[in-house]
Design a protein around this motif. Structure first.
Motif, mmCIF file in Angstrom:
data_model
loop_
_atom_site.group_PDB
_atom_site.id
_atom_site.type_symbol
_atom_site.label_atom_id
_atom_site.label_comp_id
_atom_site.label_asym_id
_atom_site.label_seq_id
_atom_site.Cartn_x
_atom_site.Cartn_y
_atom_site.Cartn_z
ATOM 1 N N ILE A 156 -1.128 -4.230 -4.158
ATOM 2 C CA ILE A 156 -1.272 -5.051 -5.361
ATOM 3 C C ILE A 156 -0.376 -6.285 -5.340
ATOM 4 O O ILE A 156 -0.229 -6.948 -6.349
ATOM 5 C CB ILE A 156 -1.018 -4.233 -6.636
ATOM 6 C CG1 ILE A 156 0.392 -3.679 -6.682
ATOM 7 C CG2 ILE A 156 -2.046 -3.156 -6.822
ATOM 8 C CD1 ILE A 156 0.764 -3.133 -8.039
ATOM 9 N N SER A 157 0.201 -6.614 -4.191
ATOM 10 C CA SER A 157 1.036 -7.809 -4.140
ATOM 11 C C SER A 157 0.208 -9.078 -4.355
ATOM 12 O O SER A 157 0.748 -10.107 -4.743
ATOM 13 C CB SER A 157 1.776 -7.879 -2.810
ATOM 14 O OG SER A 157 0.845 -7.991 -1.741
ATOM 15 N N MET A 158 -1.103 -9.012 -4.134
ATOM 16 C CA MET A 158 -1.946 -10.184 -4.355
ATOM 17 C C MET A 158 -2.296 -10.361 -5.833
ATOM 18 O O MET A 158 -2.866 -11.360 -6.220
ATOM 19 C CB MET A 158 -3.222 -10.081 -3.534
ATOM 20 C CG MET A 158 -4.081 -8.910 -3.870
ATOM 21 S SD MET A 158 -5.476 -8.848 -2.770
ATOM 22 C CE MET A 158 -5.932 -7.142 -2.928
ATOM 23 N N PHE A 159 -1.938 -9.400 -6.662
ATOM 24 C CA PHE A 159 -2.236 -9.477 -8.090
ATOM 25 C C PHE A 159 -1.008 -9.920 -8.888
ATOM 26 O O PHE A 159 -0.664 -9.309 -9.894
ATOM 27 C CB PHE A 159 -2.750 -8.134 -8.602
ATOM 28 C CG PHE A 159 -4.066 -7.736 -8.023
ATOM 29 C CD1 PHE A 159 -5.217 -8.381 -8.415
ATOM 30 C CD2 PHE A 159 -4.159 -6.718 -7.099
ATOM 31 C CE1 PHE A 159 -6.453 -8.032 -7.897
ATOM 32 C CE2 PHE A 159 -5.371 -6.350 -6.569
ATOM 33 C CZ PHE A 159 -6.521 -7.009 -6.961
ATOM 34 N N ASP A 160 -0.384 -11.012 -8.490
ATOM 35 C CA ASP A 160 0.777 -11.530 -9.222
ATOM 36 C C ASP A 160 0.385 -12.146 -10.557
ATOM 37 O O ASP A 160 1.220 -12.317 -11.435
ATOM 38 C CB ASP A 160 1.513 -12.576 -8.377
ATOM 39 C CG ASP A 160 2.156 -11.972 -7.144
ATOM 40 O OD1 ASP A 160 2.433 -10.763 -7.162
ATOM 41 O OD2 ASP A 160 2.375 -12.725 -6.169
#
Length: 99
Positions: free
Chosen positions: A61-65
């Motif tokens: 989920i690091s791309m969901f900042d």
């Protein structure tokens, strides 16, 4: 919720003792409450659900900042829905701001 929605719309369309102005106001209130129900679902519940559920399935989920930004956008969009959908409220707010 769907049953209540259909019941409200049916009652408003069949009501004989309600004036046209009151009926229009009731429809405007109904639209506003519908949008104010949808806005939290989109900006809060869906985003928090993504944050909680995706790691359970092994998704990074690091791309969901943007989720925290979307959650912080909820209050302005909720207020904006009221201002844009309620003509009487919008006119009152504009008259207070513009004096």
């Amino acid at each position: 919720m769907v049953y209540c929605t259909v019941s409200i719309l049916r009652y408003l369309s069949q009501a004989k003792a309600i004036s046209l102005r009151t009926r229009r106001l009731q429809y405007a209130l109904f639209r506003t409450l519908t949008v104010q129900t949808i806005v939290p679902v989109v900006f809060l519940h869906a985003n928090c659900g993504v944050t909680i559920l995706l790691p359970l399935f092994g998704v990074d989920i690091s791309m969901f900042d943007w989720i925290s930004v979307a959650c912080s956008c909820f209050p302005p969009f909720d207020a904006l829905a009221t201002i844009l959908l309620m003509r009487d409220y919008r006119q009152t707010v504009c008259s207070m701001i513009l004096c």
